[in-house]
Enzyme design. Structure first.
Site, PDB file in Angstrom:
ATOM      1  N   TYR A 202      -1.577 -17.337   2.735  1.00 26.45           N
ATOM      2  CA  TYR A 202      -1.619 -17.264   1.280  1.00 26.45           C
ATOM      3  C   TYR A 202      -2.970 -17.797   0.829  1.00 26.45           C
ATOM      4  CZ  TYR A 202      -0.460 -17.828  -3.610  1.00 26.45           C
ATOM      5  OH  TYR A 202      -0.467 -17.747  -4.980  1.00 26.45           O
ATOM      6  N   ARG A 290      -1.911   7.056  -4.508  1.00 29.78           N
ATOM      7  CA  ARG A 290      -1.614   7.775  -5.767  1.00 29.78           C
ATOM      8  C   ARG A 290      -2.656   7.380  -6.797  1.00 29.78           C
ATOM      9  NH1 ARG A 290      -0.399   3.162  -8.388  1.00 29.78           N
ATOM     10  NH2 ARG A 290       0.823   1.638  -7.243  1.00 29.78           N
TER      11      ARG A 290
END
Ligand code: ADP
Length: 453
Positions: A202, A290
Site C-alpha cells: 500500500y 474501454r
C-alpha cells in the site's frame, strides 16, 4: 465507415457517443430501460429500443435484448461506452458471433486485463514496473500472510475482478491481516462472483497518473499523454486534469511503458493504462479496456476526438497520426458533477432538475444528459455530467473552472458543486501539492460551505 451504430449505454456517455456519430454522419440507435423513456439519449438518437426494466440487470446488462435490438435495427456496430457491458468479454464475443462489430478491443484483451492479477503477471513478464506485491493471485490465507510479511505493511489486498474502487482492503499490521483478507475475499465473492485475491504494497501518498492509449488493427499504438486523477474519494475519481505535473523525462518513460503494456496484450482501440507515481518511481496498477469518464481532458489538450477515433478504428481505418504528431497544448480540468449530498456522507440524491443553467464560453464544455424538468432515476449511478475547461496554463484553467462552477445552477437536486469549488480554491491543490489522500486530509475544510438549501 459504419452506417448505423447502436449505443449500449445511457447517461452522458450515450449522449456523447450519439453526438460523435452525428458529426460523422452515422445513424444511431439508443437503447433504454423503462425508467429512461424520457432520457436525453433516447431523444437524440435516430431510433430507440426499450430493452427491459429499470434495473440494469434487466436492461443495460441484458445482452440478448441488446443484441436483438442491434440485429432488428440493422446496426452494424455496438459502442458499449463505460460501465455496464463495456468490459464484458462474453459480450464482445457475442457481438462478433452475431456479425456485429464491437467498438473496443478483442475479447481476449478484455478478459486478460479485466483479471487484475493476470494483468499484473503479464506486465511483470513484459518488464513494465508494477507495485511491489504478489506475482499473481494468492491461493490461501497462509500463503498470502507469508507474502504480506515479506512485502512489509501496510499491504493492500485486492480482488482480481475488482473495479470501481471496490474489492480492496488495507492491512496495516500482521495482526490485521487475516481479518482484512477474509473480509475482502467475501466482499469480492458477493460483488463480483470471484474471490481471487492478490497483494500490493500500500503506497503512501501516491499520485494516480494514467495514460490514454489508442491503437488500430494494424499494430500502430500511440499514447495521447497522461491525466492526473489523484483527486479521489474512496478510490473513485472526482477531479481529473491533463497534463499532470510530472517532468517530461518521467512522462516519456511512462508513455513508453504504457505503449509497451498495450502492445503486450495486442491491444486495439482506446484504452487506459493506470499507474501510481511516488517520487520518480511509477507502477502499473491496471488497464481499463474501454473509454474512460475522464477522456475529455485528453481531447481538450490533444485536439483529438477519442470517440470518433474509436469508431474509425473499429470500422477498420488506420490511425491517421503517429506518436510525434501528438502535441499537448494548454491545460484541461474536469469536475464530475454528481447528484449527491457531500454533507450527508455523499448520499446519492436523485430528484427532479427544477432549473439548469450551464456556464459557457471559450474552452468550457459540459458533457451531460440532464435538462430542466428532467427526473433523475434512482436506479443508476449519481453522475449528472462533467464540467470541463481548457486554458493556456494550469492557473488559468483553475480560474476558469472556479468561474464556471460559480455559474453552474442545478436547482432541485443536491450536488457536489460547492464541494468541488472548495477543492479548486484550496492552496495546496492550486500549488499542485496533492496526492490520492488529498480529499481525506482536507475533508473538514472541503465541507465547510453553507448549503443553499
Ligand atoms: P479499481 O479497479 O477499483 O478502480 P485500482 O486498482 O484502479 O482499482 O485503484 C483505484 C485507486 O485505489 C487508485 O487510484 C489509488 O488511489 C488506490 N490504490 C490502488 N492500489 C493502490 C496501492 N497499491 N497503494 C495505494 N493506493 C492504491
Amino acid at each position: 465507415m459504419f452506417q448505423k451504430i447502436l449505443i449500449a449505454n445511457r447517461g452522458e456517455i450515450a449522449v456523447r457517443i450519439i453526438r460523435a456519430c452525428k458529426q460523422m454522419g452515422v445513424e444511431t440507435v439508443a437503447i433504454y430501460s423503462e425508467a429512461d423513456r424520457s432520457a436525453l439519449h433516447v431523444q437524440l438518437a435516430d431510433e430507440a429500443v426499450c430493452v427491459g426494466g429499470n434495473k440494469s440487470s434487466e436492461s443495460y446488462l441484458n445482452m440478448e435484448n441488446i443484441i436483438t435490438a442491434a440485429v432488428s435495427t440493422g446496426a452494424e456496430a455496438i459502442h458499449p461506452g463505460f460501465g455496464f457491458l463495456s468490459e464484458n468479454a462474453a459480450f464482445a464475443e457475442l457481438c462478433i458471433e452475431c456479425g456485429i462489430r464491437f467498438i473496443g478491443p478483442k475479447a481476449d484483451a478484455i478478459s486478460n486485463m479485466g483479471n487484475k492479477s493476470k494483468a499484473r503477471e503479464m506486465m511483470i513478464a513484459a518488464g513494465v514496473p508494477v507495485v511491489p506485491g504478489s506475482d499473481g493471485a494468492v491461493a490461501t490465507l497462509s500463503e498470502a500472510k507469508t507474502l504480506a510479511d515479506q512485502i512489509g505493511y501496510p499491504v493492500l489486498i485486492k480482488a482480481s475482478a475488482g473495479g470501481g474502487g471496490r474489492g480492496m482492503r488495507i492491512a496495516y499490521s500482521p495482526d490485521d491481516f487475516a481479518r482484512a483478507f477474509e473480509t475482502a475475499k467475501s466482499e469480492a465473492k458477493i460483488a463480483f462472483g470471484d474471490d481471487t485475491m492478490y497483494l500490493e504494497k500500500y503506497l503512501l501518498h501516491p499520485k494516480h497518473i494514467e495514460f490514454q492509449i489508442i491503437a488500430d488493427k494494424y499494430g500502430n499504438v500511440v499514447h495521447l499523454g497522461e491525466r492526473d486523477c489523484s483527486i479521489q474519494r474512496r478510490n473513485q475519481k472526482v477531479i481529473e486534469e491533463a497534463p499532470s505535473l510530472i517532468s517530461s523525462k518521467l512522462r516519456d518513460a511512462m508513455g513508453e511503458a504504457a505503449v509497451k503494456a498495450a502492445r503486450t496484450v495486442g491491444y486495439e482501440n482506446a484504452g487506459t493504462i493506470e499507474f501510481l507515481v511516488s517520487g520518480d518511481a511509477f507502477y502499473f496498477i491496471e488497464m481499463n479496456t474501454r473509454i474512460q469518464v475522464e477522456h475529455p481532458v485528453t481531447e481538450m489538450v490533444t485536439g483529438i476526438d477519442i470517440i470518433q477515433e474509436q469508431i474509425k478504428i473499429a470500422s477498420g481505418e488506420e490511425l491517421s497520426f503517429q506518436q510525434d504528431d501528438v502535441r499537448l497544448q494548454g491545460h484541461s480540468i474536469e469536475v464530475r458533477v454528481n447528484a449527491e449530498n457531500p454533507k450527508e456522507n455523499f448520499r446519492p440524491s436523485p430528484g427532479t432538475v427544477k432549473l439548469l443553467h450551464v456556464p459557457n464560453g471559450h474552452g468550457i464544455r459540459f458533457d451531460s444528459f440532464i435538462y430542466t424538468g428532467y427526473q433523475i432515476p434512482p436506479y443508476y449511478d449519481s453522475m449528472m455530467g462533467k464540467l470541463i475547461v481548457h486554458a493556456n496554463s494550469r492557473n488559468e484553467a483553475i480560474r476558469k473552472m472556479i468561474a464556471s462552477l460559480d455559474e453552474l445552477i442545478i436547482d432541485g437536486v443536491d450536488n457536489n458543486r460547492e464541494f468541488c469549488l472548495k477543492i479548486l480554491e484550496n492552496d495546496e491543490y492550486q500549488r499542485g501539492e496533492f496526492d490520492t489522500g488529498f480529499i481525506v486530509r482536507h475533508l473538514e475544510s472541503l465541507l465547510g460551505y453553507d448549503s443553499h438549501e
